[in-house]
Design a protein around this motif. Structure first.
Motif, PDB file in Angstrom:
ATOM      1  N   VAL B 118      60.349  48.704  32.905  1.00  0.00           N
ATOM      2  CA  VAL B 118      59.836  47.426  33.472  1.00  0.00           C
ATOM      3  C   VAL B 118      58.745  46.956  32.313  1.00  0.00           C
ATOM      4  CG1 VAL B 118      58.031  46.258  35.032  1.00  0.00           C
ATOM      5  CG2 VAL B 118      59.777  48.243  35.776  1.00  0.00           C
ATOM      6  N   GLY B 119      58.675  45.431  31.973  1.00  0.00           N
ATOM      7  CA  GLY B 119      57.819  45.112  30.929  1.00  0.00           C
ATOM      8  C   GLY B 119      56.616  44.340  31.621  1.00  0.00           C
ATOM      9  N   GLU B 120      56.113  43.473  31.025  1.00  0.00           N
ATOM     10  CA  GLU B 120      54.825  42.684  31.300  1.00  0.00           C
ATOM     11  C   GLU B 120      54.845  42.099  32.737  1.00  0.00           C
ATOM     12  OE1 GLU B 120      54.122  40.116  28.002  1.00  0.00           O
ATOM     13  OE2 GLU B 120      53.249  41.858  27.112  1.00  0.00           O
ATOM     14  N   GLY B 121      53.698  42.650  33.555  1.00  0.00           N
ATOM     15  CA  GLY B 121      53.368  42.075  34.882  1.00  0.00           C
ATOM     16  C   GLY B 121      51.892  41.907  34.935  1.00  0.00           C
ATOM     17  N   GLU B 122      51.508  41.723  36.105  1.00  0.00           N
ATOM     18  CA  GLU B 122      49.965  41.515  36.531  1.00  0.00           C
ATOM     19  C   GLU B 122      49.552  42.023  37.838  1.00  0.00           C
ATOM     20  OE1 GLU B 122      50.065  37.125  36.027  1.00  0.00           O
ATOM     21  OE2 GLU B 122      49.600  36.975  38.367  1.00  0.00           O
ATOM     22  N   VAL B 123      48.215  42.235  38.083  1.00  0.00           N
ATOM     23  CA  VAL B 123      47.692  42.473  39.409  1.00  0.00           C
ATOM     24  C   VAL B 123      46.346  41.944  39.365  1.00  0.00           C
ATOM     25  CG1 VAL B 123      46.707  44.433  40.733  1.00  0.00           C
ATOM     26  CG2 VAL B 123      48.474  45.108  39.154  1.00  0.00           C
ATOM     27  N   ILE B 124      46.385  41.084  40.566  1.00  0.00           N
ATOM     28  CA  ILE B 124      45.262  40.405  40.864  1.00  0.00           C
ATOM     29  C   ILE B 124      44.138  41.199  41.635  1.00  0.00           C
ATOM     30  CG2 ILE B 124      44.143  38.243  41.797  1.00  0.00           C
ATOM     31  CD1 ILE B 124      46.330  37.887  39.583  1.00  0.00           C
ATOM     32  N   VAL B 125      43.061  41.824  41.063  1.00  0.00           N
ATOM     33  CA  VAL B 125      42.147  42.451  41.644  1.00  0.00           C
ATOM     34  C   VAL B 125      40.934  41.804  42.243  1.00  0.00           C
ATOM     35  CG1 VAL B 125      40.636  44.530  41.384  1.00  0.00           C
ATOM     36  CG2 VAL B 125      42.677  44.149  39.884  1.00  0.00           C
ATOM     37  N   LYS B 190      43.840  48.201  44.751  1.00  0.00           N
ATOM     38  CA  LYS B 190      44.896  46.992  44.795  1.00  0.00           C
ATOM     39  C   LYS B 190      46.314  47.458  44.537  1.00  0.00           C
ATOM     40  CE  LYS B 190      45.943  42.821  45.614  1.00  0.00           C
ATOM     41  NZ  LYS B 190      45.510  41.809  45.284  1.00  0.00           N
ATOM     42  N   LEU B 191      46.282  48.315  43.322  1.00  0.00           N
ATOM     43  CA  LEU B 191      47.688  48.864  42.910  1.00  0.00           C
ATOM     44  C   LEU B 191      48.351  49.590  44.197  1.00  0.00           C
ATOM     45  CD1 LEU B 191      49.296  48.559  40.375  1.00  0.00           C
ATOM     46  CD2 LEU B 191      48.605  50.382  39.487  1.00  0.00           C
ATOM     47  N   ARG B 192      47.471  50.557  44.696  1.00  0.00           N
ATOM     48  CA  ARG B 192      47.805  51.518  45.612  1.00  0.00           C
ATOM     49  C   ARG B 192      48.414  50.508  46.731  1.00  0.00           C
ATOM     50  NH1 ARG B 192      45.279  53.743  50.104  1.00  0.00           N
ATOM     51  NH2 ARG B 192      45.933  55.865  50.728  1.00  0.00           N
ATOM     52  N   GLN B 193      47.543  49.619  47.294  1.00  0.00           N
ATOM     53  CA  GLN B 193      47.950  48.685  48.247  1.00  0.00           C
ATOM     54  C   GLN B 193      49.627  48.125  48.022  1.00  0.00           C
ATOM     55  OE1 GLN B 193      45.852  44.973  48.298  1.00  0.00           O
ATOM     56  NE2 GLN B 193      45.932  44.841  50.597  1.00  0.00           N
ATOM     57  N   ILE B 194      49.707  47.726  46.835  1.00  0.00           N
ATOM     58  CA  ILE B 194      50.897  47.020  46.587  1.00  0.00           C
ATOM     59  C   ILE B 194      51.978  48.011  46.797  1.00  0.00           C
ATOM     60  CG2 ILE B 194      52.281  45.888  44.669  1.00  0.00           C
ATOM     61  CD1 ILE B 194      49.427  44.394  43.906  1.00  0.00           C
ATOM     62  N   LEU B 195      51.715  49.195  45.836  1.00  0.00           N
ATOM     63  CA  LEU B 195      52.789  50.266  46.174  1.00  0.00           C
ATOM     64  C   LEU B 195      53.103  50.549  47.545  1.00  0.00           C
ATOM     65  CD1 LEU B 195      51.493  52.588  43.162  1.00  0.00           C
ATOM     66  CD2 LEU B 195      53.578  51.280  43.072  1.00  0.00           C
ATOM     67  N   ARG B 196      51.940  50.548  48.434  1.00  0.00           N
ATOM     68  CA  ARG B 196      52.381  51.077  49.874  1.00  0.00           C
ATOM     69  C   ARG B 196      53.110  49.960  50.719  1.00  0.00           C
ATOM     70  NH1 ARG B 196      49.357  54.768  52.147  1.00  0.00           N
ATOM     71  NH2 ARG B 196      48.942  53.493  54.103  1.00  0.00           N
ATOM     72  N   TYR B 197      52.793  48.608  50.199  1.00  0.00           N
ATOM     73  CA  TYR B 197      53.437  47.745  50.995  1.00  0.00           C
ATOM     74  C   TYR B 197      54.979  47.745  50.338  1.00  0.00           C
ATOM     75  CZ  TYR B 197      50.078  44.304  53.087  1.00  0.00           C
ATOM     76  OH  TYR B 197      49.205  43.693  53.704  1.00  0.00           O
ATOM     77  N   LEU B 198      55.094  47.913  49.220  1.00  0.00           N
ATOM     78  CA  LEU B 198      56.536  48.057  48.505  1.00  0.00           C
ATOM     79  C   LEU B 198      57.412  49.272  49.290  1.00  0.00           C
ATOM     80  CD1 LEU B 198      55.902  46.785  45.136  1.00  0.00           C
ATOM     81  CD2 LEU B 198      56.913  45.710  46.447  1.00  0.00           C
TER      82      LEU B 198
END
Lengths: 95, 503
Positions: B118-125, B190-198
């Motif tokens: 995986v290359g470049e992405g973003e997280v909105i905190v 936030k990252l944890r939240q996204i990983l758990r959603y996914l």
């Protein structure tokens, strides 16, 4: 690229291979011979050539996510010089 | 289109003895893939098993064993990448990262240095209503976890358990876009939240399924902006890496300590050495891990046991089609569709289960009322019992039933709370309970009027006083409510009392 004695000593240490002091010059010389031989490859123009990763047109083999292995503590530990209570026991590694 | 605009937060400024300083933080998060078996072997990933029981010969690096990749783990890395709006590399490859340690029997970790999946992405905190930090993701790669060493079971020996060896990790690498300890913790959250959603990682930090390496440096105000303009790292200070943290609180404390340590060195005219450090929560300090320094020469090279990992765009598209609604979109939708505040929407979208519960309650009802009941009554009550939403004794249908009864005017807000407690502890259909236990609010003006008349007739002295001081009307309202067992509609009582007293 040229390997001197201290680099040879460092590589040996990283690989956890004991090399006596007086064997270092010969080791460094051997490294240089090998690297010099390989260096010849740099003369080939590979501009625009896709790296070949396999001699057969194979795709990386994949497996399904299933537990098919494990539960063999005795076998895993069978060759360990020391094992206690299911663990490998090794000389103390202190952080 | 949903409104996802926001302003950037101010960076944290630390006042040194001489100057003001700012922090620059980048993170490497190791997230364990939620797979049943390991990345390259069929051994179980289950936590807490007997030592060395979840070990295949591949994991123990027995001679002649070859790794075979777990396709599910690849899928989860792709899914995570898509969730972080990142580019997916259809061709990636595995490299060996060589170092010696007793919990790494292969003598190398299989990782992806040169060609990550995986290359470049973003997280909105999110940092408050309308304020958020956009943290750029540099890459995500797949790699093996190491085993576990236990140092305190014997004075002269270390004990090694290989159960974790070879478990799949996603290493999520951010750019140095984080500007303070609170932002760092919020980023992990936030990252944890996204990983758990996914559903790609369970986010369990206590078990070490989500751990962070934190890179910290300090600079003078203005330097960071110069770096952002040019992407030239020479504008930033020398960084130190704090390894292996699995608590939000410790991450914040470690960054705070480390920044002050570096500031002190710089203000005294010294130089910060780039090194790996370990945070000690007992002493609240970081210290150098000298043992790791030499090992930093990893001599990476492509793993000859593994062909490059080629995946098809169609497969990536299939995965993309199954992505759930993610936290940012869900929160924005809750705010616009249900009229919720930023705060309430954040609380309700913290995890998928809460969001789903709320939506079931809010469906066809007033969103704000539903939000109040879920957040204030239900969450409060669950917390008291150490329950979470998945084990709630009150179903969304039951809570919705209570909200309906309030909306219809059948029960007052106060009675509703009693009703909620009954439903919570005894279960049952709210409407039936109200009917069976006579909890229905009296809206019949005749009945209320009779009660008001009775109270007025019985208390002539109070009537005189109330006429002189209208504030005392409240006393009559209270008496009437008491006489009707709290079931009278408070507004109707209020109006009648005022009318009868001539106020």
């Amino acid at each position: 690229m040229s390997i001197d004695e201290s680099t040879a000593a460092r590589v040996a240490k990283l690989a956890r291979i004991r090399v006596e002091e007086d064997a270092l010059p010969a080791l460094a010389a051997e490294f240089n011979t090998i690297l010099g031989f390989i260096e010849q490859l740099n003369e080939v123009d590979v501009e625009g050539v896709e790296p070949m990763t396999s001699v057969t047109p194979m795709r990386l083999k994949r497996r399904q996510d299933a537990v098919t292995d494990g539960n063999q503590q005795d076998k895993v530990l069978a060759n360990a010089p020391d094992a206690r209570e299911g663990f490998f026991a090794v000389p103390k590694v202190v952080e | 289109m949903l409104d996802l605009t926001f302003e950037a937060p101010k960076p944290k400024v630390i006042a040194g003895a001489k100057y003001d300083w700012e922090l620059v933080i980048g993170m490497e998060i190791h997230a364990q893939v939620s797979s049943k078996s390991k990345l390259f072997s069929g051994a179980s990933t289950e936590f807490g098993a007997e030592p060395n029981s979840n070990v295949a010969f591949v994991d123990a690096a027995m001679p002649g064993m070859l790794p075979v990749i777990n396709e599910f783990c690849v899928e989860q890395a792709v899914r995570t990448g898509l969730g972080l709006k990142a580019e997916i590399n259809l061709m990636s490859a595995f490299d060996r990262k060589n170092y010696f340690y007793p919990d790494l029997p292969q003598g190398y970790q299989i990782s992806q240095l040169y060609h990550p999946i995986v290359g470049e992405g973003e997280v909105i905190v999110d940092m408050g209503a309308g304020i958020a930090r956009k943290v750029r993701i540099e890459r995500i790669h797949l790699e093996q976890d190491a085993g576990k060493s236990i140092h305190d079971m014997d004075p002269n020996m270390s004990f090694v358990d290989l159960n974790r060896t070879g478990v799949a990790l996603m290493e999520i690498v951010s750019r140095p876009d984080i500007r303070g300890p609170e932002e760092a913790a919020a980023y992990v959250g936030k990252l944890r939240q996204i990983l758990r959603y996914l559903g790609t990682c369970d986010g369990n930090m206590q078990n070490g399924n989500l751990r962070a390496d934190v890179n910290v440096s300090v600079c003078r105000p203005g330097d960071y902006e110069r770096y952002q303009e040019t992407q030239d790292f020479s504008h930033l200070g020398t960084r130190c890496e704090i390894k292996n943290m699995n608590s939000m609180r410790f991450i914040q404390a470690a960054i705070e300590y480390e920044a002050r340590r570096q500031i002190k060195i710089l203000e005294e005219g010294g130089k910060v050495d780039q090194e790996t450090r370990l945070y000690d929560p007992d002493k609240n300090e970081t210290r150098s891990m000298r043992s790791k320094e030499e090992a930093h020469d990893y001599r990476y090279f492509p793993d000859p046991d593994l062909l490059p990992l080629e995946i098809e765009q169609a497969w990536v598209d299939d995965i993309k089609a199954t992505l759930p609604e993610l936290p940012d979109e869900k929160k924005a939708r809750f705010m616009s569709a249900f009229g919720l505040t930023d705060y309430d929407a954040s609380v309700l979208t913290a995890d998928v289960e809460s969001a789903t519960y709320f939506e079931a309650v809010a469906e066809g009802r007033d969103g704000k009322t539903a939000a109040n009941w879920v957040i204030n009554e239900l969450f409060g009550r669950l917390k008291k019992d150490d329950h979470d939403i998945t084990t709630s004794p009150v179903s969304p249908a039951q809570l919705g039933g209570i909200v309906d009864l309030i909306a219809k005017g059948d029960i007052s807000g106060k009675i509703a709370k009693d009703l909620f407690e009954i439903v919570y502890t005894e279960g049952g259909d709210p409407a039936e309970i109200v009917e069976a236990r006579g909890m229905k609010q009296v809206t019949d003006t005749g009945a209320i009027e009779a009660a008001v008349d009775e109270v007025i007739a019985a208390n002539p002295a109070q009537v005189e006083k109330a006429k002189a001081n209208p504030k005392l009307a409240g006393w009559f309202v209270g008496q009437v409510m008491k006489a009707t067992g709290g079931k009278a509609n408070p507004k109707a009582v209020n109006d009648l009392v005022s009318a009868k007293l001539g106020l």
